[in-house]
Design a protein around this motif. Sequence first.
Motif, mmCIF file in Angstrom:
data_model
loop_
_atom_site.group_PDB
_atom_site.id
_atom_site.type_symbol
_atom_site.label_atom_id
_atom_site.label_comp_id
_atom_site.label_asym_id
_atom_site.label_seq_id
_atom_site.Cartn_x
_atom_site.Cartn_y
_atom_site.Cartn_z
ATOM 1 N N ARG A 55 0.840 -1.209 0.000
ATOM 2 C CA ARG A 55 0.000 0.000 0.000
ATOM 3 C C ARG A 55 0.866 1.248 0.000
ATOM 4 N NH1 ARG A 55 -4.682 -1.056 4.477
ATOM 5 N NH2 ARG A 55 -2.858 -0.960 5.828
ATOM 6 N N GLN A 56 0.523 2.191 -0.826
ATOM 7 C CA GLN A 56 1.232 3.467 -0.848
ATOM 8 C C GLN A 56 0.966 4.219 0.453
ATOM 9 O OE1 GLN A 56 3.497 4.650 -3.150
ATOM 10 N NE2 GLN A 56 3.284 2.550 -3.883
ATOM 11 N N GLY A 57 2.005 4.850 0.989
ATOM 12 C CA GLY A 57 1.860 5.612 2.225
ATOM 13 C C GLY A 57 1.709 4.765 3.469
ATOM 14 N N GLU A 58 2.055 3.483 3.369
ATOM 15 C CA GLU A 58 1.880 2.576 4.506
ATOM 16 C C GLU A 58 2.720 2.995 5.708
ATOM 17 O OE1 GLU A 58 0.161 -0.986 6.280
ATOM 18 O OE2 GLU A 58 -0.391 0.561 4.850
ATOM 19 N N GLU A 59 3.892 3.572 5.450
ATOM 20 C CA GLU A 59 4.751 3.996 6.560
ATOM 21 C C GLU A 59 4.048 5.044 7.422
ATOM 22 O OE1 GLU A 59 5.644 6.567 3.017
ATOM 23 O OE2 GLU A 59 5.472 4.408 3.329
ATOM 24 N N LYS A 60 3.249 5.924 6.809
ATOM 25 C CA LYS A 60 2.520 6.949 7.567
ATOM 26 C C LYS A 60 1.408 6.317 8.391
ATOM 27 C CE LYS A 60 3.540 10.494 4.137
ATOM 28 N NZ LYS A 60 2.999 11.309 3.034
ATOM 29 N N ARG A 61 0.726 5.327 7.809
ATOM 30 C CA ARG A 61 -0.329 4.631 8.556
ATOM 31 C C ARG A 61 0.252 3.934 9.786
ATOM 32 N NH1 ARG A 61 -1.601 3.269 3.254
ATOM 33 N NH2 ARG A 61 -3.592 4.043 2.507
ATOM 34 N N VAL A 62 1.373 3.250 9.587
ATOM 35 C CA VAL A 62 1.994 2.510 10.694
ATOM 36 C C VAL A 62 2.452 3.469 11.785
ATOM 37 C CG1 VAL A 62 3.988 1.076 11.323
ATOM 38 C CG2 VAL A 62 2.609 0.489 9.319
ATOM 39 N N LEU A 63 3.040 4.588 11.405
ATOM 40 C CA LEU A 63 3.475 5.563 12.402
ATOM 41 C C LEU A 63 2.280 6.115 13.172
ATOM 42 C CD1 LEU A 63 5.715 7.231 13.710
ATOM 43 C CD2 LEU A 63 5.363 8.956 11.932
ATOM 44 N N GLN A 64 1.203 6.439 12.467
ATOM 45 C CA GLN A 64 0.001 6.979 13.111
ATOM 46 C C GLN A 64 -0.569 5.976 14.119
ATOM 47 O OE1 GLN A 64 -3.496 7.456 10.574
ATOM 48 N NE2 GLN A 64 -4.028 9.358 11.627
ATOM 49 N N LYS A 65 -0.629 4.712 13.722
ATOM 50 C CA LYS A 65 -1.142 3.670 14.629
ATOM 51 C C LYS A 65 -0.194 3.474 15.815
ATOM 52 C CE LYS A 65 -3.527 1.403 10.813
ATOM 53 N NZ LYS A 65 -3.526 0.277 9.869
ATOM 54 N N SER A 66 1.106 3.578 15.561
ATOM 55 C CA SER A 66 2.085 3.454 16.654
ATOM 56 C C SER A 66 1.883 4.550 17.692
ATOM 57 C CB SER A 66 3.514 3.540 16.110
ATOM 58 O OG SER A 66 3.805 2.464 15.263
ATOM 59 N N LEU A 67 1.686 5.765 17.216
ATOM 60 C CA LEU A 67 1.483 6.894 18.125
ATOM 61 C C LEU A 67 0.183 6.754 18.917
ATOM 62 C CD1 LEU A 67 2.688 9.810 15.802
ATOM 63 C CD2 LEU A 67 3.925 8.764 17.721
ATOM 64 N N ALA A 68 -0.759 5.973 18.374
ATOM 65 C CA ALA A 68 -2.025 5.721 19.073
ATOM 66 C C ALA A 68 -1.916 4.579 20.080
ATOM 67 C CB ALA A 68 -3.127 5.414 18.058
ATOM 68 N N GLY A 69 -0.764 3.872 20.086
ATOM 69 C CA GLY A 69 -0.552 2.828 21.087
ATOM 70 C C GLY A 69 -0.329 1.425 20.560
ATOM 71 N N VAL A 70 -0.300 1.258 19.223
ATOM 72 C CA VAL A 70 -0.009 -0.062 18.656
ATOM 73 C C VAL A 70 1.502 -0.279 18.720
ATOM 74 C CG1 VAL A 70 -0.181 -1.526 16.599
ATOM 75 C CG2 VAL A 70 -2.028 0.074 17.143
ATOM 76 N N THR A 71 1.926 -1.380 19.346
ATOM 77 C CA THR A 71 3.362 -1.563 19.602
ATOM 78 C C THR A 71 4.060 -2.527 18.641
ATOM 79 O OG1 THR A 71 2.903 -3.278 21.235
ATOM 80 C CG2 THR A 71 3.121 -1.019 22.051
ATOM 81 N N PHE A 72 3.274 -3.341 17.910
ATOM 82 C CA PHE A 72 3.905 -4.224 16.921
ATOM 83 C C PHE A 72 2.964 -4.416 15.740
ATOM 84 C CE2 PHE A 72 1.406 -7.211 19.410
ATOM 85 C CZ PHE A 72 0.914 -8.100 18.463
ATOM 86 N N PHE A 73 3.560 -4.772 14.604
ATOM 87 C CA PHE A 73 2.798 -4.980 13.376
ATOM 88 C C PHE A 73 3.233 -6.283 12.716
ATOM 89 C CE2 PHE A 73 2.666 -0.510 14.215
ATOM 90 C CZ PHE A 73 1.394 -0.128 13.827
ATOM 91 N N THR A 74 2.280 -6.991 12.160
ATOM 92 C CA THR A 74 2.549 -8.210 11.407
ATOM 93 C C THR A 74 2.292 -7.913 9.938
ATOM 94 O OG1 THR A 74 1.817 -9.549 13.275
ATOM 95 C CG2 THR A 74 1.932 -10.636 11.148
ATOM 96 N N THR A 75 3.241 -8.244 9.087
ATOM 97 C CA THR A 75 3.060 -7.971 7.662
ATOM 98 C C THR A 75 2.121 -8.982 7.033
ATOM 99 O OG1 THR A 75 4.823 -9.413 6.802
ATOM 100 C CG2 THR A 75 5.465 -7.173 7.479
ATOM 101 N N GLN A 76 1.634 -8.620 5.879
ATOM 102 C CA GLN A 76 0.975 -9.588 5.025
ATOM 103 C C GLN A 76 2.032 -10.649 4.674
ATOM 104 O OE1 GLN A 76 -0.182 -8.120 1.123
ATOM 105 N NE2 GLN A 76 -2.215 -8.962 1.466
ATOM 106 N N ILE A 77 1.599 -11.851 4.295
ATOM 107 C CA ILE A 77 2.542 -12.911 3.923
ATOM 108 C C ILE A 77 3.435 -12.420 2.785
ATOM 109 C CG2 ILE A 77 2.721 -15.228 2.912
ATOM 110 C CD1 ILE A 77 0.091 -15.873 4.457
ATOM 111 N N LEU A 78 4.720 -12.709 2.903
ATOM 112 C CA LEU A 78 5.715 -12.211 1.942
ATOM 113 C C LEU A 78 6.219 -13.318 1.019
ATOM 114 C CD1 LEU A 78 7.804 -10.096 4.480
ATOM 115 C CD2 LEU A 78 6.070 -9.236 2.889
#
Length: 200
Positions: A55-78
């Motif tokens: 997804r385009q701009g995914e880094e911004k989404r992840v940062l926004q969610k991190s600042l809201a309290g999400v501490t880890f992320f799991t990627t889609q299967i690679l």
Amino acid sequence: WLAQMRKTFGVQSIVLVGGESSKTAYPGLSVTGAAQKIREIDPTLVLGGITIPTRQGEEKRVLQKSLAGVTFFTTQILYESKEIKRFLKAYWELCQKENVSPSMIFLSFAPAAMPADVRLLKWLGVDISQETEERITAGWLGIGARSLDVCQDVLNDILSFVKKQNIRVPLGLNVEHVNRHNFELSFSLLERLSKVYLQK
């Protein structure tokens, strides 16, 4: 509901997942809104999320969610490394710019034992190029072994890239089996990938 989950089942962590399509307006809270609300109610819960590197701009989404309290992320299967490398670089640069510590990113992998597994993965939205698909499905026998080879190559490429680029985003591994008939194969994949992970 949250209090009941904690009391009845001893839930200590939750992975928040958004709607299936960005084109649909879903009722209720967004992932970011849900994370903020949960933090207000129970700041001891560990919150996770998902990331889709294509997804385009995914880094911004992840940062926004991190600042809201999400501490880890799991990627889609690679099954490809290009987009996850682009995402990790962009996310690391954004974290540096905003002076924020990056969240843990779990790299997800899953084996494929037959052509139907590859079709299922693609249907689920996994990025699999024509070249990779042909490599995995080149002959009925050995599909499982070739899928493990592809996953190992992808992980090697990602880990070499972040080391070379000095990207200090904490990385972990997540191995799935998607179909029950791939359960044992997923153990073989975990064994192989963990060796690569620990050597890097």
